[in-house]
Design an enzyme around this catalytic site. Structure first.
Site: not given
Ligand code: ADP
Ligand code: MG
Length: 378
Positions: A34, A65, A116-117, A121, A166, A218
Site C-alpha cells: 500500500d 472504552s 492487536g491481532a 482494530s 486499513d 516496518y
C-alpha cells in the site's frame, strides 16, 4: 450491536446523539504494497467497533472504552494535539484532531474486533469515530477524505507509519465483496468474493505472537522501498517491472533487490487474484496466497515461526492456500479451506502449535462484510 446506548447513559448521564460502527479487516492479498502505490485486495470482517457520541456545550472531551475497563479519560479540546501523551485514547483523539472538531464531546467505544491481532482494530476504532463525527457535525467529508484523515490521525498523532489500506477498507467495503483499492488515487472496485457458495471458508488464525521487531521492522521495509525508488529514479515501485528490476540489480543492495521483488510480484498477484475471483477459480486463488506467503517470508522477511507454522499446518490439513496477513512478525494468518474441514484444520493447527510449544492460537471465520455506517441517530 452491543448495548452501547444504555452503557453510554450510565457513564455520561444522557443518551448519545449518534452511534456509528466500523469493521476490522483481512487483507486477502496485496501485502506491504500500500505504501508503494500498489493495488491491495482486502475485505471487511463481520466484527465491528462502535462509537457512541454526544455533543457537549463546553470544550471538554471525555472518552471511555468497554475494552479498557470503562475508565473515563478527560481532556480539554485545545490540548488535543500531536505530542499529547496518552494510551489507547490517542487513536480517537487523533481523529478529533485531524477532523478539526471544535466542540466538546463524550465518546463511548465498544466492539468485537480483536485488539492487536492484525485485524486492524486501530482502523476500526478510528473509522467508527470519524464516521460518527462526520455525520454528527455535517462535515461533508467523502469516504476518500475520511480514509486520508484517519490515516493522518494514525501517522501524525499516534505516530504509527501505517499505509492507507486499513482505513479505506473499513470505510468503503461492501458486504459479499473484496475491495480492490488503488493506493495511488484511492479508486476502488468491488470484487465479488463469494467463498460460501463454493463450499469454502476463510479461516483466520491469530497466532497471538507479537515480536518486538514490529515497529522498527516496518519502518525499515518502507525505507528499503524508498531507497530503491530514489536509486532508480522512479515515482514508486508501482512503475517498476520485473524485467527492469532484473536489469537494475547492480544498482541495488541484495536486500533492496529482494524487497523490491516482493513488491513487484505481489502487485501482479493482486491483479491475478482479481482475475481468478471473477472466474470463481478458488484453486488458483489458493496458489496465489501460497506464493504471497513465500514472498513475504523469503523476500520481505516479515514472517515468523508462528505464522509459518499456521500456514504450513493449514496446508498439510488440506487448505487450498494460506498466507500471513498484516505487517508481520506475529499477528494473523488466513487459510482458504473447505467449509466442511474447519474443525479438522483448527485441530491440526492447534496441534502444530502445541508441538512447537507456541502460545495457543485463536481462530475466527468471517464472510466479507459491510464497511462503516451510522447505525443510530438520537
Ligand atoms: P491492530 O490494528 O492490528 O488491532 P494495533 O496495535 O494497530 O493493532 O492497534 C491496537 C490498539 O488500538 C490497541 O492497543 C488500542 O490502543 C487501540 N484500540 C483498538 N480497539 C480499541 C477499543 N475497542 N478500545 C480501546 N482501544 C482500542
Ligand atoms: Mg492497526
Amino acid at each position: 450491536m452491543p448495548d452501547i446506548d444504555k452503557r453510554f447513559v450510565q457513564a455520561f448521564g444522557a443518551a448519545p446523539d449518534i452511534i456509528a460502527a466500523a469493521p476490522g479487516r483481512v487483507n486477502l492479498i496485496g501485502e506491504h504494497i500500500d505504501y508503494s502505490d500498489g493495488f491491495v485486495l482486502p475485505f471487511a470482517i463481520k466484527d465491528r467497533t462502535f462509537a457512541a457520541i454526544r455533543v457537549r456545550n463546553d470544550r471538554k472531551v471525555r472518552i471511555t472504552s468497554m475494552q479498557r475497563r470503562n475508565k473515563v479519560v478527560e481532556q480539554n479540546l485545545d490540548a488535543i494535539k500531536p505530542g499529547l501523551k496518552g494510551e489507547w485514547e490517542r487513536y480517537p483523539f487523533g481523529v478529533i484532531w485531524s477532523l478539526g472538531i471544535t466542540s466538546g464531546i463524550d465518546i463511548m467505544i465498544d466492539g468485537h474486533v480483536p485488539l492487536g491481532a492484525g485485524l486492524s482494530s486501530s482502523a476500526a476504532l478510528e473509522c467508527c469515530v470519524a464516521t460518527a463525527l462526520n455525520h454528527l457535525f455535517s462535515l461533508g467529508n467523502s469516504l476518500e477524505d475520511l480514509a486520508r484523515l484517519t490515516q493522518r490521525a494514525e501517522n501524525e498523532y499516534v505516530g504509527v507509519p501505517c499505509g492507507i489500506m486499513d482505513q479505506s477498507v473499513s470505510l468503503m467495503a461492501h458486504s459479499g465483496s473484496a475491495l480492490l483499492l488503488d493506493c495511488r488515487d484511492l479508486s476502488t472496485r468491488h470484487i465479488a468474493f463469494d467463498v460460501a457458495s463454493s463450499g469454502l471458508e476463510l479461516l483466520i488464525i491469530d497466532t497471538q505472537a507479537h515480536h518486538s521487531l514490529t515497529d522498527g521492522g516496518y519502518a525499515e521495509r518502507r525505507a528499503s522501498c524508498e531507497s530503491v525508488v530514489a536509486k532508480l529514479g522512479i515515482p514508486s515501485l508501482r512503475e517498476l517491472s520485473l524485467n527492469q528490476l532484473a536489469s537494475s540489480r547492480g544498482m541495488l543492495t541484495e536486500t533492496e533487490f529482494m524487497r523490491a521483488r516482493h513488491a513487484v510480484t505481489e502487485m501482479k498477484r493482486v491483479m491475478d487474484a482479481v482475475e481468478v475471483l471473477e472466474k470463481k477459480d478458488f484453486a488458483s486463488l489458493g496458489l496465489l496466497l501460497n506464493q504471497s506467503h513465500a514472498s513475504l517470508r523469503d523476500d520481505y522477511n516479515v514472517s515468523c515461526p508462528e505464522l509459518n507454522c499456521a500456514v504450513d499446518a493449514s496446508l498439510a490439513a488440506g487448505a487450498l492456500g494460506a498466507r500471513m496477513v498484516g505487517g508481520g512478525f506475529g499477528g494473523s494468518a488466513i487459510a482458504l479451506i473447505n467449509a466442511s474441514h474447519t474443525t479438522q484444520t483448527i485441530a491440526a493447527v492447534e496441534k502444530a502449535f502445541a508441538d512447537k510449544r507456541f502460545k495457543a492460537p485463536r481462530f475466527f471465520t468471517s464472510l466479507p462484510s459491510q464497511g462503516a455506517e451510522v447505525i443510530q441517530r438520537g
